[in-house]
Design an enzyme around this catalytic site. Structure first.
Site, short mmCIF file in Angstrom:
data_model
loop_
_atom_site.label_atom_id
_atom_site.label_comp_id
_atom_site.label_asym_id
_atom_site.label_seq_id
_atom_site.Cartn_x
_atom_site.Cartn_y
_atom_site.Cartn_z
N ASP A 81 -30.81 29.98 34.34
CA ASP A 81 -29.49 30.22 33.75
C ASP A 81 -29.41 31.42 32.82
O ASP A 81 -30.40 31.86 32.23
CB ASP A 81 -28.97 28.96 33.04
CG ASP A 81 -29.96 28.36 32.04
OD1 ASP A 81 -31.18 28.61 32.16
OD2 ASP A 81 -29.51 27.64 31.14
N GLU A 138 -31.57 25.59 31.58
CA GLU A 138 -32.59 25.46 30.53
C GLU A 138 -31.96 25.60 29.14
O GLU A 138 -32.43 25.00 28.19
CB GLU A 138 -33.68 26.53 30.71
CG GLU A 138 -34.90 26.32 29.82
CD GLU A 138 -34.71 26.77 28.39
OE1 GLU A 138 -35.21 26.09 27.47
OE2 GLU A 138 -34.04 27.79 28.15
NI NI Z 1 -35.37 31.47 27.71
#
Ligand code: NI
Length: 392
Positions: A81, A138
């Site tokens: 991401d 994440e």
């Molecule tokens: Ni990172």
């Protein structure tokens, strides 16, 4: 500056590929759990390599590379991401999406994992299996939990895991591998204080939640300064205070939000308990009420000492032993911790900074960038880890 030892390594041969893949992701960043295009591109790359892609955890992708002989199964994880940041770099590969940017380097992580897959498919994996894990979300979404719930650690069962972060605190050419904790447990809290609203001129007829909130914030600082062992490490940050609407009204409620960072389980529990007790106790002492919501969001990222030793060995082979450095653990959080909680493994840091080229901005900054040489180093490091971790 430190230069890698092997100019003809697989990572360097594959560097043009890594760079083009990274720049494509960089131009088309997607936020956590929205990585639709990214997922599609990864699937296409895997298919072109003869690896059957399977979607995992929503927008993630996994694929399995089988070795010629039996061995251990190693999971390699790359996060996918981008961040809600508008890029300020003037480079040809700058983000084409205003308000979205790969400002943490996850574009590089995906490129490295695809280069690793390509090399393994071209040369063959002698033994064991490599399970590729392109993990969504994440940046605060616990995407790791989603892919784990989706069974990524099964079929075949994973024996070890490895991931890396390209790292701005290290110059390109250096690698850091820490034995033990390397990123902090990340917990979140909300304190809702309820008092009694009223006219600012008549405080005696109210219970002033602004005054209570101020005392709570002050008292929370004593957790780190007075209660955590001075030889241990913790952070308690109140990042948001919301109360009131104007100058002459005492607000009925105040809301604080914050985060706590710790490494040790014992300290994590202590901080959790004390945030609740202090907020509730201070509020009560001042005639108000405090409700505390406390979310143990992510555990600390803890490297297995044996896995870390093997990864250090692999790192030394790539950049030379003197360029494998001891870095300080980071108080940042990382959901690789959820894999490492279940399977022994290692999380490494690969330097990306290049002062001469102006590549020095911190992660999440609108001018974040990387010396792409780090992609070659990260690829070689990962291949070295594969060799050591898939052996029986
Ligand atoms: Ni990172």
């Amino acid at each position: 500056m430190a230069r890698p030892l092997h100019r003809n390594s697989p990572g360097h041969r594959l560097l043009p590929f890594s760079v083009s893949v990274r720049r494509d992701f960089h131009m088309h960043p997607e936020l956590g759990l929205e990585e639709k295009r990214t997922q599609k591109v990864i699937r296409e790359h895997l298919k072109a390599l003869g690896i059957r892609p399977r979607n995992v955890g929503g927008t993630g992708v996994t694929g399995l590379i089988r070795g010629r002989a039996e061995g251990r199964t190693l999971l390699l994880r790359a996060d996918m991401d981008a961040l809600p940041v508008t890029e300020e770099n003037r480079v040809p590969y700058a983000s084409r999406e205003p308000g979205r940017m790969h400002a943490c380097g996850h574009d590089g992580h995906m490129a490295v994992l695809l280069s690793v897959a390509r090399h393994l498919r071209e040369t063959g994996l002698p033994e064991g299996n490599v399970k590729l894990c392109f993990q969504p979300g994440e940046e605060g979404f616990r995407g790791a939990a989603r892919v784990i719930e989706d069974g990524i650690l099964e079929n075949p069962p994973v024996d070890a895991c490895f991931a890396l972060h390209v790292w701005r605190d290290l110059p390109v050419g250096k690698i850091a591998v820490l034995p033990g904790p390397c990123m902090a447990a990340t917990d979140l809290f909300t304190v809702r204080i309820t008092g009694k609203g009223g006219h600012a001129a008549y405080p005696h007829l109210s219970v002033d939640t602004v005054a209570v909130a101020a005392q709570v914030v002050g008292a929370l600082q004593t957790i780190v300064s007075r209660q955590v062992d001075p030889l241990d490490t913790a952070v308690v940050t109140v990042g948001s205070i919301r109360a009131g609407t104007t100058y002459n009204v005492i607000p009925e409620t105040a809301v604080l939000q914050g985060t706590c960072r710790t490494f040790r389980k014992r300290t994590r529990k202590l901080v959790h308990r004390r945030v609740k007790e202090i907020a509730a106790g201070v509020a009560r002492a001042l005639g108000a009420r405090a409700e505390v919501e406390y979310d143990e969001f992510l555990p600390a990222t803890v490297n297995d000492p044996k896995a870390a030793a093997l990864a250090r060995e692999a790192a030394a082979e790539v950049v030379g032993a003197r360029n494998v450095v001891e870095a300080d653990p980071s108080m940042g959080g990382e959901d690789m911790s959820l894999f490492l909680e279940r399977v022994p493994g290692c999380y490494a840091f690969v330097g990306l900074r290049n002062e001469k080229r102006g590549i020095r901005h911190p992660h999440h900054h609108p001018r974040f960038d990387m010396d792409e040489e780090c992609l070659a180093i990260a690829t070689d490091l990962t291949l070295g880890v594969v060799r050591r971790f898939t052996r029986r």
